[in-house]
Design a protein around this motif. Structure first.
Motif, mmCIF file in Angstrom:
data_model
loop_
_atom_site.group_PDB
_atom_site.id
_atom_site.type_symbol
_atom_site.label_atom_id
_atom_site.label_comp_id
_atom_site.label_asym_id
_atom_site.label_seq_id
_atom_site.Cartn_x
_atom_site.Cartn_y
_atom_site.Cartn_z
ATOM 1 N N ILE A 35 29.727 39.525 30.940
ATOM 2 C CA ILE A 35 30.873 40.432 31.030
ATOM 3 C C ILE A 35 31.335 40.615 32.473
ATOM 4 N N ALA A 36 30.403 40.885 33.392
ATOM 5 C CA ALA A 36 30.773 41.255 34.755
ATOM 6 C C ALA A 36 31.572 40.182 35.498
ATOM 7 N N PRO A 37 31.177 38.895 35.485
ATOM 8 C CA PRO A 37 31.967 37.899 36.232
ATOM 9 C C PRO A 37 33.394 37.742 35.721
ATOM 10 N N VAL A 38 33.572 37.765 34.402
ATOM 11 C CA VAL A 38 34.925 37.612 33.850
ATOM 12 C C VAL A 38 35.781 38.823 34.228
ATOM 13 N N ALA A 39 35.193 40.025 34.113
ATOM 14 C CA ALA A 39 35.925 41.224 34.515
ATOM 15 C C ALA A 39 36.267 41.184 35.998
ATOM 16 N N THR A 40 35.372 40.629 36.809
ATOM 17 C CA THR A 40 35.623 40.528 38.249
ATOM 18 C C THR A 40 36.782 39.584 38.542
ATOM 19 N N VAL A 41 36.823 38.457 37.856
ATOM 20 C CA VAL A 41 37.918 37.494 38.071
ATOM 21 C C VAL A 41 39.261 38.134 37.724
ATOM 22 N N ILE A 42 39.322 38.857 36.618
ATOM 23 C CA ILE A 42 40.574 39.519 36.231
ATOM 24 C C ILE A 42 40.941 40.593 37.252
ATOM 25 N N SER A 43 39.954 41.368 37.690
ATOM 26 C CA SER A 43 40.217 42.423 38.673
ATOM 27 C C SER A 43 40.743 41.843 39.979
ATOM 28 N N VAL A 44 40.123 40.764 40.443
ATOM 29 C CA VAL A 44 40.540 40.153 41.711
ATOM 30 C C VAL A 44 41.944 39.565 41.589
ATOM 31 N N SER A 45 42.225 38.883 40.489
ATOM 32 C CA SER A 45 43.542 38.261 40.315
ATOM 33 C C SER A 45 44.646 39.306 40.295
ATOM 34 N N LEU A 46 44.497 40.323 39.451
ATOM 35 C CA LEU A 46 45.546 41.339 39.339
ATOM 36 C C LEU A 46 45.573 42.266 40.550
ATOM 37 N N GLY A 47 44.389 42.643 41.056
ATOM 38 C CA GLY A 47 44.342 43.554 42.193
ATOM 39 C C GLY A 47 44.908 42.947 43.464
ATOM 40 N N THR A 48 44.623 41.663 43.696
ATOM 41 C CA THR A 48 45.155 40.998 44.894
ATOM 42 C C THR A 48 46.671 40.888 44.834
ATOM 43 N N LEU A 49 47.193 40.489 43.686
ATOM 44 C CA LEU A 49 48.652 40.394 43.534
ATOM 45 C C LEU A 49 49.305 41.762 43.704
ATOM 46 N N ALA A 50 48.682 42.793 43.141
ATOM 47 C CA ALA A 50 49.252 44.139 43.274
ATOM 48 C C ALA A 50 49.233 44.596 44.728
ATOM 49 N N VAL B 236 35.476 43.641 28.584
ATOM 50 C CA VAL B 236 35.881 42.942 29.803
ATOM 51 C C VAL B 236 37.137 43.569 30.404
ATOM 52 N N LEU B 237 38.143 43.825 29.573
ATOM 53 C CA LEU B 237 39.390 44.414 30.076
ATOM 54 C C LEU B 237 39.169 45.844 30.572
ATOM 55 N N ALA B 238 38.290 46.574 29.904
ATOM 56 C CA ALA B 238 37.990 47.933 30.360
ATOM 57 C C ALA B 238 37.323 47.912 31.728
ATOM 58 N N HIS B 239 36.369 47.021 31.921
ATOM 59 C CA HIS B 239 35.709 46.913 33.218
ATOM 60 C C HIS B 239 36.668 46.375 34.282
ATOM 61 N N ALA B 240 37.575 45.495 33.887
ATOM 62 C CA ALA B 240 38.565 44.998 34.841
ATOM 63 C C ALA B 240 39.468 46.124 35.320
ATOM 64 N N ALA B 241 39.836 47.018 34.407
ATOM 65 C CA ALA B 241 40.674 48.157 34.789
ATOM 66 C C ALA B 241 39.957 49.064 35.779
ATOM 67 N N LEU B 242 38.641 49.177 35.647
ATOM 68 C CA LEU B 242 37.870 49.995 36.584
ATOM 69 C C LEU B 242 37.680 49.297 37.925
#
Length: 284
Positions: free
Chosen positions: A86-101, A152-158
């Motif tokens: 769970i953690a690596p996939v959530a991290t990839v989503i967080s980094v992709s969206l967070g960096t663009l934002a 995964v999406l919940a952890h990505a949001a956090l």
């Protein structure tokens, strides 16, 4: 520790040493719980207290059996692999969206930047139990509750707020004339981002990724609300163990997580120093 200048007054010297004592007490207050957990994880008995053998530093009072239990117990191993999945996939989503934002919000022409930033980092401010309850009701409506991707999406949001904050801090010293020069040389926006901008903000991106990974790997409240028994992570297993059967294996797992966190935070500090050096070399 650096010496005080010779012209320091008596009052300044008293305040200096008083400040050091206060910092030492705060450090002890923060570290003491961890300092207790680590030796207890090597207890040869199934107790959460120091045995007489441990207090005498008798080798017979110490054992690795709780660590062996962690690596051999199927419940603990299943929880560990769930966290790893769970953690690596959530991290990839967080980094992709967070960096663009972060890059988008760093542009001066973006309207209502402060309001958008406040909304994006709100998961860090809103109590976690409220976020977890809101995610549960929302994911239930779209059939994501109790699924792998829901967790995964919940952890990505956090994790996204951590990425936004670290990348935004890195962009403060970014020289925007470099991107304009790349555009004048004929580079398209994607090439400019990967060849010019990304190498300079990479320390901030990696730091945000590490914080997002730690957040996902250590999170328990949201996964209890959003996940199911199939997504039982390591912190969830620890919480269940404390509630149903108190086993020192929990202390062994906690010690392992502390060691992992120390390694990741050390990497973050090294990246922070590298980022400062890069910004020092930048024309800006």
């Amino acid at each position: 520790m650096s010496k005080l200048p010779p012209y320091t007054t008596t009052g300044q010297r008293i305040w200096h040493y008083t400040f050091l004592v206060i910092c030492g007490l705060i450090f002890f207050f923060l570290i003491a719980p961890i300092a207790v957990v680590i030796p207890l994880s090597f207890n040869a008995e199934n107790f959460f207290t120091f045995t007489p053998e441990m207090l005498r530093f008798d080798p017979e009072g110490y054992s690795l059996k709780h660590y062996r239990d962690f690596f051999s117990n199927p419940d603990w191993q299943n929880a560990m692999w769930n966290s790893i999945k769970i953690a690596p996939v959530a991290t990839v989503i967080s980094v992709s969206l967070g960096t663009l934002a972060a890059i988008g919000l760093s542009q001066p022409h973006v309207p209502a930047r402060r309001a958008i930033m406040a909304i994006l980092i709100s998961p860090m401010i809103v109590p976690l139990i409220i976020s977890a309850a809101g995610m549960y009701f929302f994911y239930s409506k779209i059939n994501l509750a109790g699924t792998y991707w829901g967790v995964v999406l919940a952890h990505a949001a956090l994790g996204i707020p951590f990425v936004i904050i670290t990348v935004t801090a890195t962009l403060v010293g970014f020289d925007r004339s470099l991107t304009r020069a790349a555009a004048n040389m004929g580079a398209d926006p994607v090439t400019t981002f990967f060849r010019v901008q990304m190498p300079l903000i990479l320390p901030g991106v990696i730091s945000g990724a590490l914080f997002a990974f730690i957040t996902s790997f250590d999170e328990v409240v949201v996964v209890i609300f959003v996940g199911s028994a199939k997504q039982q992570t390591l912190p969830w297993q620890m919480f269940t163990g404390l509630r149903e059967q108190i086993s020192p294996t929990i202390l062994a797992v906690a010690t392992i997580l502390v060691a992992v966190s120390i390694v990741l935070l050390t990497i973050v500090e090294l990246l922070r120093r590298r980022s400062e050096r890069l910004r020092g070399m930048s024309p800006g």
